[in-house]
Design an enzyme around this catalytic site. Structure first.
Site, mmCIF file in Angstrom:
data_model
loop_
_atom_site.group_PDB
_atom_site.id
_atom_site.type_symbol
_atom_site.label_atom_id
_atom_site.label_comp_id
_atom_site.label_asym_id
_atom_site.label_seq_id
_atom_site.Cartn_x
_atom_site.Cartn_y
_atom_site.Cartn_z
ATOM 1 N N LYS C 116 0.837 -1.198 0.000
ATOM 2 C CA LYS C 116 0.000 0.000 0.000
ATOM 3 C C LYS C 116 0.875 1.254 0.000
ATOM 4 C CE LYS C 116 -3.285 -2.828 0.045
ATOM 5 N NZ LYS C 116 -3.769 -3.237 -1.259
ATOM 6 N N GLU C 200 -2.166 6.535 7.987
ATOM 7 C CA GLU C 200 -2.891 7.480 7.133
ATOM 8 C C GLU C 200 -3.673 8.431 8.001
ATOM 9 O OE1 GLU C 200 -4.257 5.084 3.107
ATOM 10 O OE2 GLU C 200 -5.790 5.879 4.438
ATOM 11 N N HIS C 235 -15.113 -1.864 9.613
ATOM 12 C CA HIS C 235 -14.330 -1.583 8.398
ATOM 13 C C HIS C 235 -14.608 -2.550 7.263
ATOM 14 C CE1 HIS C 235 -12.255 1.406 10.657
ATOM 15 N NE2 HIS C 235 -11.796 0.527 11.511
ATOM 16 N N ARG C 292 -7.876 -7.572 -8.025
ATOM 17 C CA ARG C 292 -8.637 -8.829 -8.066
ATOM 18 C C ARG C 292 -10.102 -8.499 -8.283
ATOM 19 N NH1 ARG C 292 -11.440 -8.059 -3.288
ATOM 20 N NH2 ARG C 292 -10.267 -6.982 -1.665
#
Lengths: 168, 494, 494, 168
Positions: C116, C200, C235, C292
């Site tokens: 990421k 983040e 989440h 994917r």
């Protein structure tokens, strides 16, 4: 004791149960696994393929079930039962009486023939009404109506005897 | 906006309407005969009312009971589904007079189209081509034979009030005329409470093409393209699709224009279908108008995105059509199979019984409109349709491949079904080519029934399963014998 | 054309892929762990191979076993589904080296997007906006705390190799940092075999919007519009829809252009998803690329008519994309609900057990992608998703009304499900307005759980049923007592 | 004998079975019909509405079932049982021990506390891993850990005792 003859669509298959996970089908060894999922529901694995099986009915010589949604109605006998049934079959060949049974429950709304009448193969003998459709019950062979056991405007159950035909 | 709709029908189509009501926030009120207590529509409806008895005339065709009920429960509208009261002008008139909305056309339109003979006359006048034959009902065997001789055998004898394949017989030659005449009249009387019959020239090897039309009460009309319903057995459709692969843009233009004209000719509103016969030159003949929702409406819904039942309700409420012709486009292809409790290997004889296992297919492109659930019963009193399986695909091939895949997932125990037979149709080269006519099943029958159970692997699994069951049953009996010393003679040969 | 595809996955997505294979005439080969013997994919596949054991590492994440099997059974290709090996570059590389086609992107693209942190760096370079935070993994608690202090709490701690909501924690203040850091690393290591984490900035009340992209191996790209996946708990998405009702044509233009650029930046082919956070000003930030198929791909299929799994297979075979961007149009609206075996009234705790009754909904506009059948087991080893229920409608309202109708038809016994909770969401005014963000469930939670079981009528039926059962059980026991004189103390108070 | 107290979501309902088709719910007479479709499957009609019911489990005082897909878990007692249980309830109020049980099967991967530790309401006591998710098991009230009966890295069954908290 673990040797069986299974008759499916008039074809006979010879099965030997050789162990908990091995069976011989017409002498070919096959690996299998049978899992009882719940009442009447089974998973059958044969080599690397699973089948979803639902057991509808089992009696002495007949088993009815679904395999992956396809319905099967097979005869199954031990070797001894098979031999005995073959003897009975020979007996029946001498007997010329044919019984015609109701293929479904319904109401007899018209009878075209009476006992003693000659019938052709395919000739209409009576009309069975079911599900709002009129179904002609036809003679499966030529011969003479031996007896008619139902009356006009009377209901019949599935499998109930309608009439018999004897050879002439 | 309607608050409550009484659904004067049963099983699959009642379920279809109940679901539309639920999605619209309208209370659904169902009726059920004694035999239908365990049918799915009874369970799904917000309210369900018992109609004593089992025969149609006691229950779903009992005008007085149904009207009284509608008033009692304060239904704003009645949806008749298909069959039963859907095309019964007397019933519709009684509903109209009771101040209840009928979700369908006016009794006037139904009357105009309900008599097949009058409808033929009307179409003739409006230049919609009709099949050669009588435009009046046949009074006697003598008259019938005379007409039949004139137009030439084979002919079709049809109930003037009929439809849906019931009350119709093909007569090959004069010697069969008498019994067919009597039998058709009897069936017509029972099914449609009217024994008028008429004669049509039998058109050889036509396709059955039909156009879905829709009108509102303000004079607006649209069509939702055509369907090909040529795959029939016993004059009843079993596989339908939309669009029709043989219909090109030019033909589509011609038949949809004729269909809209036909609807206008009888001041039609709500959903209707113009059935046509189409010969090999793509010439077409008006067959009849079905003044109701069709069994096969889902294929049209899937290629247009319009919920026809909701549109029916909206139009019955007095609303304008929700779409304009120019906004309608054909999106992909849809094919429907009717799953029947019947035995294709024994002259499609209906099968009755309790459904003991019921697993429906799912996944991408699959729609199931079912009338039953597990533990429901298929009784001798009604049509033996279990469900409709409809698949959508980006093209015809994908739709058919999905249908095949989905049919393989269907599991129904308790009755004999036509699933294997449908699978045979879907792999038949003539079916796949799209060039089949209404005699397709008749002509390909031998091929279609020998195709079944060609799966050696599946048969082997069946044979092995049977042996394992027998073995475990034998083992159990031996155990029992060991304990009880009960030498049951049933085990004589073991 | 592939002849056989090995599906290295389980349950719902394995079933989805098996069905696509069947429709394409490709042999489907499944794998199953011991606990998954009764799961639906095992039954539906043309071939099913046992992977001994139950943990993911023994079975669906066992690279050596799966590769050896693929070679042994001569699979032409491997479809990884989602999760498990789908974004594992090492696995993909091994598949590529074995000369087997991987149905998904190249290992190179996955590597570029798999980390990421590296992906954020790449996007930054290609002018795709990213969320403020680190573009490298955080080495220590000390470093992490320092960075967090700089960008300001609350922050998100995320697994660099993560995805799908796993390996992610929100940290409100510094005192929670230590335990969250350890726990996230532990979970990351277990789930993704890599314990790198990054930080983040926590963006307040954003929407989760994602764009479905697709590339072929010849450098062609299309997008299939966007999805709104903002309804999340823990989440994880539970309700997704397409298109996103807040996205106007201009915004759509911007995000799809960015998405195609992101895909091009990593030489992407096959199906991929660019996940974005969108704030109230419709400014968006790159979140991650899922290299994917997504769980929620059906909503995109329903509004475009494209079978994404078949398209994946076709592209993996080396074919050009089957559609051009200009031929793609949004048709109606689709909403998906994930049916989980979990208890929303107890912190969404997973529920395990054998499914003893399983009735799926059907009818117009309803699609069910299920991973189980009756008698399957929901085990503790895997994600507790039972099925996805997806409904299409001509507009968002129709899609939601169908979903509500269909959820009411679903019957699942044996585990606790979130169906009642999903129904509460679907009638929540904020949900209906379309103006929900990713904290919607958290914020509306009290409202959502008090809404449940407000049906007095249903409760009365339940209460009556219970009494009738108790009564009949008592009657039976009394009979037994009368016969056997067995004074079982369990009946002391009767 | 045909008088029952049904407890649903902490609300009590009073039911009298008055006949084969009549019941009184909190004294309101209601017409009903119960049809046993097949093993564990029922159709229940109440006035003019049918319900599809699946009986999952029935034991002495607890019945678990689905009504139209909605799951119910109710307590049912005769009047005498209800009275007895109220007495027991009063007894329990004096007892300050709280048992914390595993909400699902899984693996205890971390234990943060030990016997004798003081805990706040909501404080994490251990971590239970199930389905690849870590679930914190928190103290449902403040108090002192009386005992911890599981070990780190050991599996637990659903409903298995994890630890107990006593008041301080």
């Amino acid at each position: 004791m673990n040797n069986y003859i299974v008759t499916l669509d008039e074809q006979k298959h010879n099965i030997t149960i050789a162990g908990e996970n091995e069976i011989r089908l017409n002498d070919n060894p096959i690996e299998y696994e049978l899992i009882n999922l719940s009442h009447k529901n089974y998973l059958l694995r044969i080599n690397n393929k699973f089948y979803d099986v639902y057991l509808e009915n089992i009696d002495k010589e007949k088993i009815t079930f679904l395999v992956n949604g396809t319905s099967y109605d097979v005869l199954i006998r031990t070797f001894l039962q098979e031999k005995a049934s073959q003897l009975i079959q020979v007996q029946k060949m001498h007997d010329h009486l044919t019984e015609i049974k109701a293929p479904m429950p319904g109401m007899i709304i018209k009878i075209n023939k009476q006992a003693g009448d000659k019938v052709e193969h395919g000739e209409s003998v009576m009309i069975l009404e079911a599900m709002k459709m009129e179904n002609e019950v036809r003679a499966p062979k030529e011969g003479i109506i031996e007896k008619i056991v139902v009356n006009q405007n009377s209901p019949v159950d599935k499998g109930g005897l309608l009439f018999t035909i004897k050879n002439h | 906006m309607f608050k409550k709709i009484l659904i004067a029908n049963r099983a699959e189509i009642a379920v279809r309407i109940i679901r539309a009501c639920k999605e619209l926030g309208i209370t659904s009120a169902a009726v059920y005969s004694t035999a239908d207590k365990k049918t799915l529509h009874t369970r799904l409806a917000d309210e369900a009312y018992h109609l004593e008895g089992n025969t149609s005339s006691e229950t779903y065709l009992n005008k007085d009971k149904i009207l009284a009920l509608a008033k009692e429960i304060k239904a704003d509208a009645i949806h008749p589904g298909y069959g039963f009261f859907s095309e019964n002008a007397d019933f519709i008139e009684a509903v109209e007079k009771a101040g209840i909305a009928f979700i369908g056309p006016s009794s006037k339109s139904v009357k105009m189209m309900g008599s097949k003979t009058a409808a033929r006359e009307l179409m003739k006048k409006h230049n919609v081509p009709i099949v050669p034959g009588t435009t009046e009902s046949v009074k006697s065997i003598q008259e019938g034979k005379k007409i039949a001789r004139e137009i030439g055998y084979p002919i079709l004898l049809k109930a003037a009030a009929g439809g849906g394949g019931k009350g119709m017989r093909k007569i090959e030659s004069e010697k069969d005329f008498d019994s067919a005449f009597e039998s058709t009249k009897r069936e017509a009387l029972k099914s449609f409470a009217n024994d008028d019959v008429y004669i049509e020239k039998f058109i050889d090897e036509p396709k059955h093409i039909e156009v879905q039309v829709f009108g509102d009460k303000r004079g607006n009309y649209v069509h939702f393209f055509e369907r090909d319903c040529s795959v029939q057995r016993r004059h009843q459709k079993i596989i339908e699709e939309a669009p029709a692969s043989v219909v090109d843009e030019e033909t589509r233009q011609r038949i949809t224009t004729a269909a809209i004209n036909a609807a206008k000719a009888c001041d039609y509103f709500n959903a209707g279908t113009i059935e046509l016969l189409m010969d090999k030159n793509k010439d077409f003949y008006f067959l009849e108008m079905n003044t109701r929702l069709q069994v096969e409406h889902p294929v049209t819904e899937l290629i247009t995105g319009i919920d026809l039942v909701k549109e029916q309700i909206s139009v019955a409420e007095g609303n304008k059509l929700s779409i304009k012709q120019d906004d309608l486009k054909i999106n992909g292809h849809a094919v429907e199979c009717r799953i029947y409790a019947e035995d294709p290997y024994n002259n499609f004889l209906p099968s009755t019984g309790k459904i003991t296992k019921y697993v429906i297919p799912a996944g991408a492109g699959v729609r199931v409109d079912t009338g039953i659930a597990c533990d429901s019963e298929i009784s001798m009193y009604y049509d033996p349709m279990i469900a409709k399986l409809i698949c959508w695909g980006a093209d015809r091939t994908e739709a058919i491949n999905r249908l095949t895949r989905a049919l393989h997932e269907y599991q129904i125990a308790g009755v004999t079904t036509n699933i294997q037979f449908l699978l045979s149709v879907l792999e038949n080269p003539i079916y796949l080519s799209g060039k089949f006519d209404i005699r397709f099943i008749e002509k390909e029958f031998e091929q279609l029934i020998t195709n079944h159970r060609n799966l050696e692997e599946l048969n082997n699994a069946a044979v092995i399963f049977a042996a394992l069951m027998k073995n475990s049953a034998s083992l159990k009996q031996q155990e029992t014998k060991a304990i009880t010393k009960n030498n049951w003679p049933g085990l004589l040969y073991e």
